[in-house]
Design an enzyme around this catalytic site. Structure first.
Site, PDB file in Angstrom:
ATOM      1  N   CYS A   1      -5.889  38.406  51.638  1.00 18.40           N
ATOM      2  CA  CYS A   1      -4.710  38.104  50.822  1.00 18.40           C
ATOM      3  C   CYS A   1      -4.304  39.380  50.107  1.00 18.40           C
ATOM      4  CB  CYS A   1      -5.017  36.995  49.824  1.00 18.40           C
ATOM      5  SG  CYS A   1      -3.664  36.667  48.667  1.00 18.40           S
TER       6      CYS A   1
ATOM      7  N   CYS B   1       4.091  37.819  49.202  1.00 13.55           N
ATOM      8  CA  CYS B   1       2.901  37.943  50.048  1.00 13.55           C
ATOM      9  C   CYS B   1       2.743  39.413  50.414  1.00 13.55           C
ATOM     10  CB  CYS B   1       3.050  37.089  51.306  1.00 13.55           C
ATOM     11  SG  CYS B   1       1.698  37.274  52.479  1.00 13.55           S
TER      12      CYS B   1
END
Length: 261
Positions: free
Chosen positions: A200, A76
């Site tokens: 994101c 991530c």
């Protein structure tokens, strides 16, 4: 058990972070992670992270990341940036960091209030008639659309995420619209969260490389507008693909709290 946690956000991508250097949290407790990330019955977050002791001498710490569904996940990007900011808050680092995540080693630097996170090199971008696919630490489907602000990201993203060729393993899905020059707007449906997120990090990285690979821009510094704010991706194109890839943006501590587990 009373668990001390910190809430961080990076362009609206929010995370629960725990200092787990003393192994307070058992890493296979997926039900606990899912409950903590639940926005109605827990703290609420897109993901959960543990900062743990380094695995080798050159590292400052280790990153362990879980999706909101409780499962340990692939890399991530925004989470990595937030964890670097957290490590600086704890005094583990000053302005530079080296750490290992599930996809390998990362280097990062904090400059002028922004976190510069080096991502993994990308050697392959698959090009199809309707989209591109690449892995920037997490798998990403990238497709261009018109009218992004009104686009049904939730439903269209879910169809692609669960459809062929991804099926159960799934892919994150990014919808992109060029604004001008080297500025692109992006909205992302994230697997594991199973919804659109405000931002994101691995997704905008995938978009920046995809836009360069398809000649929508010839710049190696791409500005990205997400629903949660502005990010920048820089890189170098080489004969082996893309290297020296950096995801750049803010990371902010929102609050500190305690919860009984």
């Amino acid at each position: 058990m009373t668990l001390t946690f910190y809430k961080y956000q990076g362009t609206g991508n929010d995370f629960i972070i725990v200092d787990n250097r003393e192994s307070l949290v058992t890493k296979n407790n997926t039900k606990l992670v899912a409950r903590l990330c639940d926005r109605k019955f827990g703290i609420g977050a897109d993901g959960f992270m543990l900062l743990e002791l380094p695995q080798n001498q050159e590292d400052d710490f280790t990153m362990v990341y879980y999706n909101a569904d409780g499962n340990e996940s692939s890399m991530c990007g925004n989470g990595g940036r937030c964890l670097v900011a957290f490590a600086a808050f704890l005094g583990i680092i000053e302005d530079k960091a080296t750490f290992t995540a599930i996809d390998g080693k990362h280097h990062a630097e904090i400059k002028n209030g922004l976190v510069y996170l080096q991502m993994q090199n990308v050697s392959e971008i698959e090009k199809f008639d309707s989209h591109l696919f690449l892995d920037t630490g997490s798998p990403h489907h990238v497709t261009m659309v018109k009218g992004l602000s009104d686009f049904d990201v939730e439903n269209e993203g879910r169809k692609i995420r669960n459809g062929a060729p991804y099926f159960e393993s799934g892919s994150n899905v990014n919808f992109v619209e060029k604004q001008n020059g080297n500025l692109f707007a992006v909205r992302t449906y994230e697997r594991g969260v199973e919804d659109e997120t405000l931002s994101c990090g691995t997704g905008v990285t995938a978009v920046a490389l995809s836009m360069h690979a398809t000649k929508f821009t010839d710049k190696e510094e791409i500005d990205i507008h997400t629903e949660g704010g502005a990010l920048k991706v820089t890189f170098k194109e080489t004969k082996n693909g893309y290297e020296d890839i950096f995801l750049i943006g803010p990371a902010e501590q929102v609050f500190k709290g305690e919860i009984t587990c």
